[in-house]
Design a protein around this motif. Structure first.
Motif, PDB file in Angstrom:
ATOM      1  N   ALA A  28       0.823  -1.210   0.000  1.00 14.34           N
ATOM      2  CA  ALA A  28       0.000   0.000   0.000  1.00 14.34           C
ATOM      3  C   ALA A  28       0.855   1.258   0.000  1.00 14.34           C
ATOM      4  O   ALA A  28       0.502   2.261  -0.624  1.00 14.34           O
ATOM      5  N   ASP A  29       2.008   1.209   0.665  1.00 16.54           N
ATOM      6  CA  ASP A  29       2.865   2.384   0.762  1.00 16.54           C
ATOM      7  C   ASP A  29       3.352   2.830  -0.617  1.00 16.54           C
ATOM      8  O   ASP A  29       3.270   4.017  -0.966  1.00 16.54           O
ATOM      9  N   LYS A  56      -7.376  -5.936   4.040  1.00 16.43           N
ATOM     10  CA  LYS A  56      -6.848  -4.946   4.984  1.00 16.43           C
ATOM     11  C   LYS A  56      -5.832  -4.028   4.314  1.00 16.43           C
ATOM     12  O   LYS A  56      -5.788  -2.822   4.604  1.00 16.43           O
ATOM     13  N   GLU A  57      -5.020  -4.588   3.406  1.00 11.60           N
ATOM     14  CA  GLU A  57      -4.021  -3.770   2.717  1.00 11.60           C
ATOM     15  C   GLU A  57      -4.692  -2.772   1.771  1.00 11.60           C
ATOM     16  O   GLU A  57      -4.254  -1.619   1.654  1.00 11.60           O
ATOM     17  N   ARG A  60      -5.976  -0.077   3.920  1.00 11.84           N
ATOM     18  CA  ARG A  60      -4.868   0.768   4.370  1.00 11.84           C
ATOM     19  C   ARG A  60      -4.453   1.740   3.269  1.00 11.84           C
ATOM     20  O   ARG A  60      -4.154   2.909   3.532  1.00 11.84           O
ATOM     21  N   CYS A  61      -4.445   1.256   2.029  1.00 12.73           N
ATOM     22  CA  CYS A  61      -4.069   2.115   0.908  1.00 12.73           C
ATOM     23  C   CYS A  61      -5.035   3.291   0.778  1.00 12.73           C
ATOM     24  O   CYS A  61      -4.627   4.412   0.450  1.00 12.73           O
ATOM     25  N   THR A  63      -6.376   4.866   3.095  1.00 10.89           N
ATOM     26  CA  THR A  63      -6.058   5.895   4.090  1.00 10.89           C
ATOM     27  C   THR A  63      -4.858   6.727   3.654  1.00 10.89           C
ATOM     28  O   THR A  63      -4.595   7.790   4.226  1.00 10.89           O
TER      29      THR A  63
END
Length: 330
Positions: A28-29, A56-57, A60-61, A63
């Motif tokens: 995601a980062d 979940k990943e 997270r992305c 966000t």
């Protein structure tokens, strides 16, 4: 100015650049950083150990960026295959709008993605495979030349020929993948008929890439000759970084009669993952393309994308445009 293509219009992105799927790298980062730069970031589905972890990943992305991003799903033969159907369900139920598929025949998964209204980009290393994928109803093809990292197929056709053949043969739009890392590559791909470019190794070597800094430095220090082709004798060619382990694999193959079991301990995925975590470039095999010959720094994703696009614009509007003159001025 901006470069507007069928890809940017379809995906709702600012620049015709995609970050390709990369095992252990496409988190995601990185995906968010690429998307925030105006390109399209990609989460690599199988980097996540389970479909639930992928959900979940993806969350997270969201966000980290409000811009479009996609998910890569690579389908490869395995002794114990991942639960691909469950990963597909996770992608669909998470509301992803763009998917990159690669590897073996994605037909059943493409059908589910298309029924969910998802744009599908399928990666191919040969025109005959691209024609088959075109019949499946994918929206874009990613034409992967011999220069690429990972699996370049068995035809050994570089992108100067492969992309021109794609433009001549295919009826759906495509992007260029393999050997792209700067403005010249982007401009050349567009000239050859592509609607954009897909980059893996170049995005590995950015500030936001989640791999160990020592590996990024190795990429910068390397050149276009710093890759090795493994599994040639097994007809499953893989382009990886040339290190002690990949050279040992190649040496075993050269002795003749090699089977996968003879090199299995050397090419284990966990060893490759530890390379990116611990920074020991010789611990295992890890994929990298010949584009390393064009990489001499570790920029942010925003800086990389911005300079590629502005440089390509200059090539198109200045250098190339200046070559077109009326006969009256000769």
């Amino acid at each position: 100015m901006v470069l507007i293509t069928k890809l940017t219009r379809a995906l709702g992105i600012e620049h015709p650049i995609i970050q390709g799927g990369m095992q252990w790298v496409g988190t995601a980062d990185l995906a968010a950083a690429v998307s925030n730069a105006g390109a399209l970031g990609m989460i690599t589905a199988l980097t996540q150990p389970t479909p639930e972890a992928l959900r979940k990943e993806i969350a997270r992305c969201r966000t980290l960026t409000k811009k479009p991003f996609g998910v890569n799903l690579t389908i490869l033969p395995a002794i114990t295959p991942p639960p691909y159907a469950d990963y597909v369900t996770a992608i669909i139920e998470s509301g992803i709008k763009v998917v990159e598929t690669a590897g073996n025949n994605p037909g059943p998964h493409v059908k589910r993605f298309k029924e969910a209204g998802i744009i599908v980009i399928h990666k191919c290393t040969a025109i005959r495979h691209a024609l088959s994928s075109q019949k499946l109803g994918v929206d874009f093809l990613s034409i992967d030349g011999f220069e690429c990292a990972g699996h370049p197929g068995e035809d050994d056709v570089p992108n100067l020929v492969l992309l021109a053949k794609a433009a001549k043969t295919l009826t759906i739009p495509f992007v260029a993948s393999g050997g792209i890392g700067d403005a010249r590559g982007l401009a050349a791909a567009l000239a050859l008929g592509a609607e954009g470019v897909n980059m893996g190794t170049r995005f590995m070597c950015t500030v936001e890439s989640p791999i160990h800094p020592a590996i990024k430095t190795k990429i910068v220090e390397a050149d276009e000759r710093s890759t090795a082709l493994m599994f040639r004798t097994l007809h499953n060619t893989a382009r990886v970084f040339k290190n002690k382990v990949s050279q040992e694999v190649v040496a075993i193959e050269k002795r003749g009669g090699a089977k996968f079991e003879d090199v299995k301990h050397l090419v284990a995925g966990e060893r490759g993952r530890k390379v990116f975590v611990d920074g020991d470039a010789d611990h295992g095999v890890w994929t990298a393309g010949t584009v390393m010959g064009l990489i001499d720094d570790i920029p942010t994703c925003h800086a990389l994308v911005s300079r590629m696009v502005s440089g390509a614009e200059d090539i198109i509007t200045k250098r190339l445009a200046s070559m077109v003159v009326s006969k009256a001025k000769l």
